[in-house]
Design a protein around this motif. Structure first.
Motif: not given
Ligand code: ADP
Ligand code: ZN
Ligand code: ZN
Length: 744
Positions: A647, A681, A704, A706, A712, A738
């Motif tokens: 993920c 997600l 989060v 995912g 996304a 991220s």
């Protein structure tokens, strides 16, 4: 004709594009990427902006573009900035800033760029006072404590290095400066960063069979003008650099140019030297230790086509190099390719985009590949090339794990095990050189038992808890779990439970006590504080045959010292407990890299890994140079706990001076995310960040998990949109990061 223009506002509404009428006399000259002035907002005010595209029709345009300022940016730049803004959830202006000439950013941004010239950070008070204030708890913020403790050992360090190592941002440093503890100093630097270099010509080597095979595979793509991504996984000393050099030679012969990225901290003089020695073609170098002036000179050299090769750290990916023929990322596992500042981009992602746009190969090289990259290689998304042998036929070193718990048991209280002491003595006698390495990452932020080696972990996440001295609490950086520091080890009942860390200075003192005849030299961050002193130290160690080099992470990468036969890893555990799911990976990488400095020529090398966790699989696998077993084990674990590569981890940070706003906005974002019903997600409930309050700013975050795919990205952007549209984020900062380097 109409033009859509990105207005250069710092307004919180992200990335709005406005339509303008293109006056007749501009129609033939105006281009995408041009910087223009347009009427915007109330009154006669003109705002700066960039032309993003043209259109035949527009329902909204009612004003004309007033003036063209310049055309520094290309269409490609604007496209890339646009893509980044979307992918990294940031303002497109911040992306554009990265592509402008250094020190020449637009008006709104100029103040920020100028700050970057604050180059070196020094303690502003006598050490004793700072030590005293730390001891007496006068310095409340954990970040301030962390930064000052680090500076006590490493006074006078480049501001970007300091930020990279301590993970304390420049804005926090400003506050510490205001409090009177540190000062920034500007040091003038000569303009040509390569001018001090003596040029020694060197010729290309006959490639080994493994090298030749790697060369041929990549070369094929160059011949066919095709994009492909390669991962060269080659043991330390397997001759990856020689492959890069020969590939570049080929690209240059073809009339094209080359770009090479190397990690910021290890942008070593030795690497640059090898390029200078090999090529007559002009080389540009870009990194954060250059002055704005130097950086501008290098940038201009590239822009005007006067450089054929650019070597640089992360942001060199934005260098205005045309006609690229190959893109190489050395030490591709290194964390410095991911930016921790807005925009929070990953240079590896962008390199992939640029390589595929240009139909050229992208080559990642590493002795210790990133687990995520290697996973892609296993799945066929990246072509894997494995180099198993050292290029000059030297043997990989013999590695021994030393159990430090035993040393304590037999009454040895020194930082060095008896075996390591013997080996150092032996090396001194034989006039061989030694490197002693201390893993500084995450020092004294975790709690470990000296008897059983157990570090305290989160019951939910299997990640080391991080020690927060101010509250005297242990916290998990993922789920927010916290607990008191226990008095006795929950594993074995011992009372010898303590915070960890040891500095290079301590090691040096102890060496001089044990081996008064030995000459030593220290290389930690303070040595790069002066221009080129990094290089001087390495040269002195090499040429003056100084007996022992003592250092942190910096000694780990890329260096080639023929006379070094012994490496002692004084404390291997530092990075095992950094409160991050990549702790094992970082440990494996660091140990392998440092070990790789030993016995690189005729004499076989020896490595001692001192640890309180002799059974840890990262340590065991690195001691055997067994990446594959490590990878398999790590992947299994990552899969069962759902961590990358299975993920992506997206961190949404919400910060504000107003506690209620932090709560409200966090739960609003959380609810908006749930409303999107994106079952790809998994959204964790908002929780306070591990450091939940700094300088009266409250910090919350939402994790989060995912796949960060197009859908996304859209989900997250849609969830944030109402917050921006309703202007709810007044007095609140929202940052999306991220796969961040740090969960702090
Ligand atoms: P890496 O980048 O994989 O760590 P290097 O390119 O630094 O490896 O090479 C390690 C050493 O081996 C260097 O001293 C280099 O000059 C030498 N070397 C590399 N390729 C060859 C070759 N084909 N023949 C002989 N020596 C080589
Ligand atoms: Zn214990
Ligand atoms: Zn947890």
């Amino acid at each position: 004709m109409f033009a859509s223009v990105l207005i250069n506002t710092t307004a919180k509404k992200l990335n709005k594009v406005f339509d303008y009428i293109v006056p007749k006399d501009m129609e033939d000259i105006l281009q995408i990427g041009d910087r223009v002035w347009v009427p915007f907002g109330k009154g006669e005010n003109l705002s700066e902006g960039y032309v993003e595209g043209f259109k035949e029709k527009s329902e909204f345009a009612n004003k004309e573009i007033a003036k063209i300022e310049d055309s520094i940016l290309s269409k490609k730049n604007v496209e890339l900035a646009r893509l980044m803004a979307d992918k990294y959830f940031c303002n497109v202006q911040d992306c554009i800033k990265l592509m402008l000439p250094p020190g020449q950013a637009t008006k709104n941004l100029s103040r920020r760029t100028r700050e970057k010239t604050a180059r070196f950070v020094y303690l502003a008070l006598p050490r004793e006072i700072i030590q005293n204030d730390l001891a007496e708890g006068k310095i409340k913020s954990e970040k301030h404590q962390r930064l000052l403790s680090f500076l006590l050992d490493n006074d006078g360090i480049d501001v970007s290095d300091l930020e990279a190592i301590t993970e304390v941002s420049k804005s926090v440093m400003k506050t510490i400066e205001k409090n009177g503890y540190i000062k920034f100093e500007y040091e003038k630097i000569e303009r040509n960063p390569l001018s001090h270099k003596k040029r020694k010509k060197d010729n290309k080597l006959v490639l080994t069979e493994e090298q030749q095979d790697a060369f041929d595979q990549i070369s094929f793509m160059i011949d066919n003008d095709e994009y492909a991504q390669f991962l060269i996984h080659g043991v330390t000393g397997s001759g990856k650099t020689e492959i890069y050099l020969q590939l570049i030679e080929k690209v240059l012969e073809k009339g094209k140019n080359a770009m090479v990225l190397v990690p910021e901290i290890s942008l070593t003089p030795q690497i640059i030297d090898r390029f200078i020695a090999r090529f007559d073609e002009p080389i540009a170098v870009l990194h954060s230790r250059l002055s704005d002036g130097e950086r501008l000179d290098e940038w201009t050299k590239i822009k005007e086509g006067r450089a054929r090769i650019v070597i640089g750290a992360r942001s060199a990916i934005f260098a205005p190099m045309e006609n690229l023929g190959i893109l190489i990322i050395d030490e591709a596992h290194d964390g410095s390719y991911k930016s921790d500042m807005q925009p929070r981009y990953n240079a590896k992602d962008l390199a992939k985009y640029i390589a595929s746009e240009n139909n050229i190969p992208l080559v990642l090289g590493s002795a210790t590949p990133d687990i995520v990259d290697y996973y892609k290689a296993q799945n066929g998304d990246i072509n894997l090339i494995t180099l198993t042998k050292r290029a000059n036929n030297s043997k990989l070193p013999e590695v021994k794990i030393v159990d430090m718990r035993q040393e304590i048991a037999i009454g040895n209280r020194s930082m060095f095990s008896l075996e390591l002491q013997d080996a150092i003595a032996e090396n001194l006698k034989n006039k061989k050189q030694t490197i002693l390495f201390i893993n500084r990452r995450g020092f004294s932020t975790f709690v470990m038992c000296r008897d059983c080696g157990e570090a305290l972990k989160c019951p939910n996440c299997n990640i080391s808890l991080t020690y927060h001295s101010f509250e005297n609490k242990l916290k998990c950086h993922y789920c927010g779990h916290e607990e008191r520091v226990p008095d006795i080890c929950p594993n074995c009942g011992s009372k010898k439970i303590k915070y960890f860390g040891s500095g290079t200075q301590k090691v040096e003192n102890e060496i001089s006590k044990l081996f008064s005849e030995a000459t030593t030299i220290r290389m930690d961050i303070d040595t790069v504080s002066k221009k080129n002193s990094h290089e001087e130290i390495l040269n002195r160690f090499k040429e003056e045959k100084i007996d022992i080099l003592i250092g942190t992470q910096m000694v780990a990468k890329g260096h080639h010292f023929p006379n070094v036969t012994l490496v002692g890893i004084v404390a291997a555990d530092g990075s095992l407990n950094i409160g991050d799911y990549r702790a094992e990976e970082r440990t494996f990488q660091t140990i392998t890299q440092v070990s790789g400095r030993a016995g690189r020529e005729k004499d076989k090398g020896k490595v001692f890994i001192q640890t309180y966790n002799p059974d840890n699989y990262a340590i065991v696998c690195s001691s055997k140079n067994d990446f594959k077993t490590f990878y398999d084990g790590e992947l299994h674990l990552r899969k069962s706990l759902n961590y990358p590569p299975f993920c992506d981890i997206i961190l949404i940070r919400v910060h504000s001076k107003f506690e209620n706003k932090v709560h409200n906005i966090s739960s609003r974002i959380y609810n908006e995310l749930l409303k999107q019903k994106d079952n790809n997600l998994y959204v964790f409930k908002p929780v306070p960040s591990p450091i939940d309050k700094i300088q009266n700013t409250y910090r919350w975050r939402i994790v989060v998990k995912g796949r960060l795919n197009k859908k996304a990205i859209k989900t997250i952007n849609s969830a944030l949109k109402p917050i921006y549209d309703e202007n709810l984020n007044k007095d609140v900062t929202i940052v999306v990061d991220s796969n961040p380097n740090s969960m702090m």
